[in-house]
Design a protein around this motif. Structure first.
Motif, mmCIF file in Angstrom:
data_model
loop_
_atom_site.group_PDB
_atom_site.id
_atom_site.type_symbol
_atom_site.label_atom_id
_atom_site.label_comp_id
_atom_site.label_asym_id
_atom_site.label_seq_id
_atom_site.Cartn_x
_atom_site.Cartn_y
_atom_site.Cartn_z
ATOM 1 N N THR A 60 -7.345 -3.002 61.290
ATOM 2 C CA THR A 60 -5.921 -2.919 61.643
ATOM 3 C C THR A 60 -5.699 -3.394 63.069
ATOM 4 O OG1 THR A 60 -5.617 -1.052 60.141
ATOM 5 C CG2 THR A 60 -3.948 -1.354 61.851
ATOM 6 N N ILE A 61 -6.519 -2.911 63.986
ATOM 7 C CA ILE A 61 -6.371 -3.262 65.399
ATOM 8 C C ILE A 61 -6.506 -4.766 65.605
ATOM 9 C CG2 ILE A 61 -7.445 -3.021 67.682
ATOM 10 C CD1 ILE A 61 -8.112 -0.091 66.831
ATOM 11 N N ARG A 62 -7.497 -5.370 64.952
ATOM 12 C CA ARG A 62 -7.749 -6.803 65.140
ATOM 13 C C ARG A 62 -6.684 -7.683 64.501
ATOM 14 N NH1 ARG A 62 -10.586 -7.764 69.617
ATOM 15 N NH2 ARG A 62 -12.472 -6.517 69.659
ATOM 16 N N CYS A 63 -5.794 -7.116 63.695
ATOM 17 C CA CYS A 63 -4.638 -7.882 63.209
ATOM 18 C C CYS A 63 -3.676 -8.176 64.361
ATOM 19 C CB CYS A 63 -3.905 -7.112 62.113
ATOM 20 S SG CYS A 63 -4.787 -7.031 60.557
ATOM 21 N N PHE A 64 -3.758 -7.372 65.417
ATOM 22 C CA PHE A 64 -2.848 -7.494 66.554
ATOM 23 C C PHE A 64 -3.548 -7.924 67.844
ATOM 24 C CE2 PHE A 64 -0.955 -4.581 63.568
ATOM 25 C CZ PHE A 64 0.374 -4.978 63.531
ATOM 26 N N VAL A 65 -4.794 -7.535 68.016
ATOM 27 C CA VAL A 65 -5.533 -7.825 69.250
ATOM 28 C C VAL A 65 -6.664 -8.803 68.930
ATOM 29 C CG1 VAL A 65 -6.813 -6.850 71.192
ATOM 30 C CG2 VAL A 65 -5.038 -5.484 70.067
ATOM 31 N N PRO A 66 -6.663 -9.972 69.567
ATOM 32 C CA PRO A 66 -7.687 -10.976 69.239
ATOM 33 C C PRO A 66 -9.071 -10.613 69.787
ATOM 34 C CG PRO A 66 -6.356 -11.714 71.085
ATOM 35 C CD PRO A 66 -5.740 -10.426 70.597
ATOM 36 N N GLN A 67 -10.090 -11.241 69.220
ATOM 37 C CA GLN A 67 -11.461 -11.080 69.714
ATOM 38 C C GLN A 67 -11.605 -11.699 71.109
ATOM 39 O OE1 GLN A 67 -14.239 -9.717 68.310
ATOM 40 N NE2 GLN A 67 -13.501 -9.264 66.269
ATOM 41 N N LYS A 68 -10.861 -12.797 71.333
ATOM 42 C CA LYS A 68 -10.886 -13.476 72.635
ATOM 43 C C LYS A 68 -9.459 -13.660 73.116
ATOM 44 C CE LYS A 68 -14.452 -16.166 73.675
ATOM 45 N NZ LYS A 68 -15.130 -17.366 73.975
ATOM 46 N N PHE A 69 -9.300 -13.514 74.407
ATOM 47 C CA PHE A 69 -8.000 -13.736 75.029
ATOM 48 C C PHE A 69 -8.252 -14.435 76.348
ATOM 49 C CE2 PHE A 69 -4.471 -12.358 77.796
ATOM 50 C CZ PHE A 69 -3.409 -12.858 77.056
ATOM 51 N N GLU A 70 -7.586 -15.562 76.559
ATOM 52 C CA GLU A 70 -7.785 -16.365 77.774
ATOM 53 C C GLU A 70 -9.279 -16.604 78.019
ATOM 54 O OE1 GLU A 70 -5.693 -14.432 80.981
ATOM 55 O OE2 GLU A 70 -3.727 -14.919 80.126
ATOM 56 N N LEU A 78 -11.804 -1.788 74.260
ATOM 57 C CA LEU A 78 -10.612 -2.237 74.979
ATOM 58 C C LEU A 78 -9.499 -2.574 73.996
ATOM 59 C CD1 LEU A 78 -9.109 -2.986 77.553
ATOM 60 C CD2 LEU A 78 -10.128 -5.279 77.371
ATOM 61 N N ALA A 79 -9.842 -3.222 72.885
ATOM 62 C CA ALA A 79 -8.838 -3.576 71.878
ATOM 63 C C ALA A 79 -8.127 -2.327 71.376
ATOM 64 C CB ALA A 79 -9.493 -4.319 70.723
ATOM 65 N N GLN A 80 -8.888 -1.263 71.133
ATOM 66 C CA GLN A 80 -8.291 -0.014 70.658
ATOM 67 C C GLN A 80 -7.348 0.572 71.712
ATOM 68 O OE1 GLN A 80 -10.922 3.335 70.023
ATOM 69 N NE2 GLN A 80 -9.464 4.343 68.675
ATOM 70 N N ASP A 81 -7.788 0.613 72.953
ATOM 71 C CA ASP A 81 -6.949 1.168 74.018
ATOM 72 C C ASP A 81 -5.674 0.347 74.216
ATOM 73 O OD1 ASP A 81 -8.763 3.215 74.442
ATOM 74 O OD2 ASP A 81 -9.660 2.285 76.223
ATOM 75 N N ILE A 82 -5.809 -0.974 74.260
ATOM 76 C CA ILE A 82 -4.656 -1.857 74.477
ATOM 77 C C ILE A 82 -3.689 -1.766 73.298
ATOM 78 C CG2 ILE A 82 -3.962 -4.301 74.626
ATOM 79 C CD1 ILE A 82 -5.017 -3.301 77.285
ATOM 80 N N PHE A 83 -4.234 -1.751 72.095
ATOM 81 C CA PHE A 83 -3.401 -1.675 70.895
ATOM 82 C C PHE A 83 -2.575 -0.387 70.882
ATOM 83 C CE2 PHE A 83 -3.110 -0.439 66.302
ATOM 84 C CZ PHE A 83 -2.146 -1.363 65.951
ATOM 85 N N ASN A 84 -3.210 0.720 71.165
ATOM 86 C CA ASN A 84 -2.496 1.991 71.155
ATOM 87 C C ASN A 84 -1.508 2.097 72.305
ATOM 88 O OD1 ASN A 84 -3.428 3.780 68.815
ATOM 89 N ND2 ASN A 84 -5.306 2.807 69.516
ATOM 90 N N LEU A 85 -1.811 1.479 73.434
ATOM 91 C CA LEU A 85 -0.846 1.418 74.531
ATOM 92 C C LEU A 85 0.345 0.547 74.129
ATOM 93 C CD1 LEU A 85 -0.041 2.158 77.385
ATOM 94 C CD2 LEU A 85 -1.479 0.286 78.217
ATOM 95 N N ALA A 86 0.099 -0.506 73.367
ATOM 96 C CA ALA A 86 1.186 -1.361 72.883
ATOM 97 C C ALA A 86 2.120 -0.575 71.960
ATOM 98 C CB ALA A 86 0.624 -2.586 72.166
ATOM 99 N N ILE A 87 1.547 0.262 71.109
ATOM 100 C CA ILE A 87 2.361 1.097 70.222
ATOM 101 C C ILE A 87 3.202 2.062 71.057
ATOM 102 C CG2 ILE A 87 2.277 2.947 68.503
ATOM 103 C CD1 ILE A 87 -0.222 1.507 67.345
ATOM 104 N N GLU A 88 2.568 2.728 72.013
ATOM 105 C CA GLU A 88 3.281 3.661 72.883
ATOM 106 C C GLU A 88 4.413 2.955 73.632
ATOM 107 O OE1 GLU A 88 2.338 5.977 77.035
ATOM 108 O OE2 GLU A 88 0.699 5.816 75.592
ATOM 109 N N THR A 89 4.143 1.772 74.129
ATOM 110 C CA THR A 89 5.140 0.996 74.868
ATOM 111 C C THR A 89 6.329 0.655 73.975
ATOM 112 O OG1 THR A 89 3.421 0.100 76.308
ATOM 113 C CG2 THR A 89 5.499 -1.127 76.199
ATOM 114 N N ARG A 90 6.057 0.239 72.723
ATOM 115 C CA ARG A 90 7.136 -0.091 71.786
ATOM 116 C C ARG A 90 7.989 1.142 71.465
ATOM 117 N NH1 ARG A 90 10.167 -3.039 69.967
ATOM 118 N NH2 ARG A 90 9.755 -3.255 67.776
ATOM 119 N N VAL A 91 7.342 2.275 71.285
ATOM 120 C CA VAL A 91 8.094 3.504 70.999
ATOM 121 C C VAL A 91 8.990 3.834 72.189
ATOM 122 C CG1 VAL A 91 7.896 5.999 70.645
ATOM 123 C CG2 VAL A 91 6.446 4.437 69.331
ATOM 124 N N LYS A 92 8.459 3.744 73.397
ATOM 125 C CA LYS A 92 9.268 4.037 74.588
ATOM 126 C C LYS A 92 10.416 3.047 74.727
ATOM 127 C CE LYS A 92 5.820 6.486 77.318
ATOM 128 N NZ LYS A 92 4.953 6.422 78.514
#
Length: 152
Positions: A60-70, A78-92
């Protein structure tokens, strides 16, 4: 009393972000979660979450967070932390449209699953109606303030 230059959220600092923090912020900004997916993600069961309440299913996480970025590898952790922060940010973002909500915090249930809830503190005559995307999710808990935060 000296002021600590940290926001209530320990991830935000007053100093200039390091190149690593800047890269992580760009990664976070690159994650786009539409309302339909946000609603579904918020309703995922406890079995799909870790002890912090974070979604832990890497497929599920990798559907939104790529294996490589820049041209840099994004670890699973890191993908898990960033993904869940993205969810929190969207809710806020959704909650910011409600005038009577004045702040946020976290609450952890004492249930066997230790579910985490984003607590949205509100003040006013009537309890605010949550946007449909987050309305039927246990992720957001409304809690009434018993004083006017603007005139405290």
């Amino acid at each position: 009393m000296a002021l600590n230059c940290m926001d209530l959220d320990s991830r935000v600092s007053c100093s200039k972000p390091s190149s690593e923090e800047a890269w992580q912020n760009r990664l976070l900004s690159s994650i786009h979660i539409c309302d339909e997916y946000l609603s579904a993600l918020l309703k995922l069961s406890a079995i799909s979450r870790d002890e912090r309440g974070y979604i832990k299913v890497m497929v599920t996480i990798r559907c939104f967070v790529p294996q490589k970025f820049e041209d840099r590898h994004v670890s699973d952790e890191l993908a898990q932390d960033i993904f869940n922060l993205a969810i929190e940010t969207r809710v806020k973002e959704k909650l910011r449209s409600i005038e009577s909500i004045h702040g946020y915090g976290w609450n952890v249930d004492s249930s066997p699953t230790d579910d985490r809830h984003l607590v949205a503190y509100w003040y006013g005559e009537a309890e605010p109606e949550l946007p449909e995307t987050i309305r039927y999710s246990s992720f957001v808990e409304l809690r009434k303030l018993h004083y006017d935060p603007l005139h405290w």
